[in-house]
Motif scaffolding. Structure first.
Motif, mmCIF file in Angstrom:
data_model
loop_
_atom_site.group_PDB
_atom_site.id
_atom_site.type_symbol
_atom_site.label_atom_id
_atom_site.label_comp_id
_atom_site.label_asym_id
_atom_site.label_seq_id
_atom_site.Cartn_x
_atom_site.Cartn_y
_atom_site.Cartn_z
ATOM 1 N N GLU A 93 0.850 -1.182 0.000
ATOM 2 C CA GLU A 93 0.000 0.000 0.000
ATOM 3 C C GLU A 93 0.891 1.239 0.000
ATOM 4 O O GLU A 93 1.844 1.332 0.774
ATOM 5 C CB GLU A 93 -0.901 0.013 1.240
ATOM 6 C CG GLU A 93 -2.008 -1.015 1.198
ATOM 7 C CD GLU A 93 -3.045 -0.698 0.129
ATOM 8 O OE1 GLU A 93 -3.339 0.488 -0.101
ATOM 9 O OE2 GLU A 93 -3.542 -1.646 -0.477
ATOM 10 N N PRO A 94 0.603 2.202 -0.859
ATOM 11 C CA PRO A 94 1.418 3.424 -0.854
ATOM 12 C C PRO A 94 1.148 4.232 0.419
ATOM 13 O O PRO A 94 0.046 4.228 0.954
ATOM 14 C CB PRO A 94 0.938 4.174 -2.098
ATOM 15 C CG PRO A 94 -0.404 3.630 -2.376
ATOM 16 C CD PRO A 94 -0.418 2.225 -1.877
ATOM 17 N N LYS A 95 2.177 4.906 0.887
ATOM 18 C CA LYS A 95 2.038 5.719 2.086
ATOM 19 C C LYS A 95 1.500 7.087 1.670
ATOM 20 O O LYS A 95 2.172 7.828 0.948
ATOM 21 C CB LYS A 95 3.365 5.845 2.805
ATOM 22 C CG LYS A 95 3.856 4.504 3.322
ATOM 23 C CD LYS A 95 5.165 4.626 4.038
ATOM 24 C CE LYS A 95 5.618 3.251 4.510
ATOM 25 N NZ LYS A 95 6.905 3.295 5.184
ATOM 26 N N LEU A 96 0.315 7.383 2.116
ATOM 27 C CA LEU A 96 -0.322 8.647 1.778
ATOM 28 C C LEU A 96 -0.335 9.554 3.000
ATOM 29 O O LEU A 96 -0.443 9.091 4.139
ATOM 30 C CB LEU A 96 -1.756 8.403 1.298
ATOM 31 C CG LEU A 96 -1.917 7.498 0.076
ATOM 32 C CD1 LEU A 96 -3.391 7.259 -0.195
ATOM 33 C CD2 LEU A 96 -1.254 8.123 -1.132
ATOM 34 N N ASP A 97 -0.256 10.853 2.744
ATOM 35 C CA ASP A 97 -0.389 11.807 3.838
ATOM 36 C C ASP A 97 -1.841 11.826 4.267
ATOM 37 O O ASP A 97 -2.750 11.745 3.441
ATOM 38 C CB ASP A 97 0.025 13.203 3.377
ATOM 39 C CG ASP A 97 1.515 13.280 3.101
ATOM 40 O OD1 ASP A 97 2.253 12.487 3.710
ATOM 41 O OD2 ASP A 97 1.925 14.124 2.286
ATOM 42 N N PRO A 98 -2.079 11.956 5.574
ATOM 43 C CA PRO A 98 -3.480 12.026 6.000
ATOM 44 C C PRO A 98 -4.122 13.304 5.475
ATOM 45 O O PRO A 98 -3.489 14.358 5.399
ATOM 46 C CB PRO A 98 -3.396 12.014 7.527
ATOM 47 C CG PRO A 98 -2.001 12.421 7.843
ATOM 48 C CD PRO A 98 -1.151 12.031 6.683
ATOM 49 N N ILE A 99 -5.348 13.195 5.113
ATOM 50 C CA ILE A 99 -6.064 14.348 4.567
ATOM 51 C C ILE A 99 -6.678 15.114 5.729
ATOM 52 O O ILE A 99 -7.423 14.562 6.537
ATOM 53 C CB ILE A 99 -7.145 13.891 3.577
ATOM 54 C CG1 ILE A 99 -6.478 13.149 2.418
ATOM 55 C CG2 ILE A 99 -7.968 15.060 3.098
ATOM 56 C CD1 ILE A 99 -7.448 12.546 1.463
#
Length: 111
Positions: A93-99
């Motif tokens: 899973e790609p590491k995404l910044d929290p929105i």
């Protein structure tokens, strides 16, 4: 109308007789050619157990080895890598910044 339904019924009976006869012929082959064919299929099934080549000649084994070496060079195989097995894929899973659902505090203060 009665004759067409009678013919339809006869066709169904005739086809079931043919199918039954063909299944019986496969199981109990009285024709020597059919019996030979069935014997060869059973023999081939026993010899090909495990996915191996059936009765390979030295030339075929040499050609298989050279083709596998060519695939290893082309697609990055190496010692200990089975090039005949299906590859395994690992998708992380790609590491995404929290929105942040709220506007930043600095933007609110400038309004």
């Amino acid at each position: 109308m009665l004759t067409s339904s009678l013919f339809t019924g006869l066709r169904a009976v005739r086809s079931s007789v043919v199918i039954t006869r063909n299944l019986a012929a496969v199981q109990n082959a009285k024709d020597p050619i059919q019996q030979l064919f069935l014997d060869k299929i059973r023999e081939y099934k026993q010899k090909s157990a495990g996915g191996k080549l059936v009765d390979p000649s030295p030339e075929i084994q040499k050609e298989l080895k050279s083709e596998m070496e060519k695939l290893e060079r082309q697609y990055g195989g190496g010692a200990g890598v089975d090039m005949t097995s299906f590859p395994t894929f690992k998708f992380e899973e790609p590491k995404l910044d929290p929105i942040d659902e709220q506007a930043p505090k600095e933007a609110k203060g400038k309004k």
